[in-house]
Scaffold this active site. Structure first.
Site, PDB file in Angstrom:
ATOM      1  N   HIS A 120     -17.860 -15.307  25.199  1.00  0.00           N
ATOM      2  CA  HIS A 120     -18.368 -14.763  23.933  1.00  0.00           C
ATOM      3  C   HIS A 120     -19.778 -14.190  24.066  1.00  0.00           C
ATOM      4  O   HIS A 120     -20.520 -14.117  23.086  1.00  0.00           O
ATOM      5  CB  HIS A 120     -18.350 -15.856  22.856  1.00  0.00           C
ATOM      6  CG  HIS A 120     -17.599 -15.470  21.631  1.00  0.00           C
ATOM      7  ND1 HIS A 120     -18.152 -15.452  20.377  1.00  0.00           N
ATOM      8  CD2 HIS A 120     -16.304 -15.093  21.460  1.00  0.00           C
ATOM      9  CE1 HIS A 120     -17.249 -15.085  19.481  1.00  0.00           C
ATOM     10  NE2 HIS A 120     -16.114 -14.863  20.113  1.00  0.00           N
TER      11      HIS A 120
ATOM     12  N   HIS B 273      -7.246  -7.516  22.059  1.00  0.00           N
ATOM     13  CA  HIS B 273      -7.893  -8.529  21.239  1.00  0.00           C
ATOM     14  C   HIS B 273      -7.232  -8.512  19.868  1.00  0.00           C
ATOM     15  O   HIS B 273      -7.027  -7.452  19.287  1.00  0.00           O
ATOM     16  CB  HIS B 273      -9.379  -8.170  21.123  1.00  0.00           C
ATOM     17  CG  HIS B 273     -10.197  -9.088  20.280  1.00  0.00           C
ATOM     18  ND1 HIS B 273     -10.517  -8.810  18.968  1.00  0.00           N
ATOM     19  CD2 HIS B 273     -10.784 -10.278  20.554  1.00  0.00           C
ATOM     20  CE1 HIS B 273     -11.275  -9.773  18.480  1.00  0.00           C
ATOM     21  NE2 HIS B 273     -11.455 -10.685  19.411  1.00  0.00           N
TER      22      HIS B 273
END
Length: 381
Positions: A185, A284
């Protein structure tokens, strides 16, 4: 046939849907959202609708070019996500008009099933082995988890050891034949990312996602070359031109989001660009049913597809889940960790319009967490 009406709906837990209706009564659905900024995207849809009302909905590429380039200031997550949702809906309309799945309009499917993965844990995953074992028992062949919770940009040895321990626990439940991916992340710096990739190399993750932030792309090649672990990224990139640098740096997997990166039209082009670099596509998609349906249409028609993210049971969906706003959940039933090809026209799902309109009356104001380090400085979430 002309576009007559465009509506948007804020639906829990954190999604935004859009609906396009034509003069012939054909309806298409899209999912334009930036998580935590749904209301802003909604306003962008209102502005872009000024152009689309009265247009032929089947001129998808013409509209995509105008919507993305018609303003002097272009790009960015809000505009790209607004365009993406409108693009989904236009493709959905086209499929219904031509009585064909969107994948067929993209050239036809190249596979009969598409591998999907499940999320385990939340932002600070615990009891990893048990959660992974549950997914294996449910038939999943791959899982993904956050590598860590809050972490220092230059991680300590203890923090790196904790990442390794979590991955080891997952691997113990998966064995050698199933896969696990981890998501950093963008929470650590370039040097920290290199150290983590080296530390997890022996555990053979399917990929390590977003080891560094997009703004540190200049140093991505150093990160990629620091180990043999496949590096994946792309959820915060919104146009094919933004993927050139990471592909030249050697990323193995690109992860554009069909709700952020310009929709089906642009996702397809990014996949083709990745193919010329020998990279794979793993879209994603921790979002809602329309986004996933759109993403799967591209996945079925893309030769260099690797695996599809999906949000069924994800930790964000506490009040509503992937099937809360569709009439038939069958398209989101996984068989041995795979989605089977859906022959229904358009995006292949029937949105429960009554449920969507009811949910919009409540709406949501979801915001992502804002983290700080122990000294009060900002920490990447």
């Amino acid at each position: 046939m002309k576009i007559e009406r465009i509506e948007t709906f804020l639906v829990p837990p954190r999604w935004l849907f859009c609906r396009i209706e034509t003069s012939d009564g054909v309806v298409g659905w899209g999912e334009p959202v930036v998580e935590g900024r749904a209301e802003v995207v909604r306003t962008a849809i209102d502005v872009l609708s000024e152009y689309l009302i009265g247009q032929d909905p089947l001129q998808i590429e013409r509209h995509w070019q105008t919507l993305t380039k018609g303003g002097f200031y272009r790009g960015g997550p809000v505009l790209s996500s607004a365009v993406a949702g409108l693009d989904h809906a236009l493709w959905d309309i086209a499929g219904k008009v031509y009585d064909a799945p969107v994948a067929a309009l993209l050239g036809g499917r190249v596979r009969d099933r598409a591998r999907v993965y499940a999320w385990v844990g939340g932002d600070e995953p615990a009891e990893v082995a048990d959660q992974v074992a549950e997914q294996v028992a449910a038939g999943m062949t791959a899982v993904k988890m956050n590598a860590s919770g809050r972490i220092l940009p230059s991680p300590s040895l203890a923090e790196i050891n904790d990442i390794v321990a979590r991955l080891t626990a997952a691997r113990s439940a998966l064995g050698d034949t199933l896969d696990v991916a981890i998501d950093l992340h963008g929470r650590v710096g370039v040097a920290g990312a290199r150290r983590i990739l080296h530390a997890v190399e022996g555990l053979h993750p399917l990929f390590v996602e977003e080891p560094v932030l997009p703004e540190h792309m200049l140093h991505l090649a150093d990160v990629v070359s620091s180990s043999t672990v496949p590096v994946a990224l792309g959820e915060r990139l919104y146009h094919r031109s933004e993927f050139v640098a990471p592909l030249n740096a050697g990323v193995a997997v690109v992860q554009p989001d069909v709700s952020h990166a310009g929709g089906i039209s642009e996702l397809r082009r990014i996949a083709s660009l990745a193919d010329t670099h020998g990279a794979m596509l793993a879209p994603h998609c921790p979002l809602g049913p329309i986004s996933l349906a759109a993403s799967l249409q591209v996945s079925f028609a893309t030769p260099n597809f690797l695996i599809q993210e999906q949000s069924r049971g994800i930790h964000y969906n506490l009040t509503s889940d992937l099937t809360s706003y569709v009439v038939d959940p069958a398209p989101f039933t996984w068989v041995n960790g795979h989605a089977t090809y859906n022959p229904l026209p358009g995006l292949g799902i029937t949105v429960d319009e009554a449920a969507v309109r009811a949910a919009d009356k409540t709406g949501h104001t979801w915001r992502n967490p804002v983290w700080t380090q122990e000294d009060g400085t900002f920490a990447e979430w």
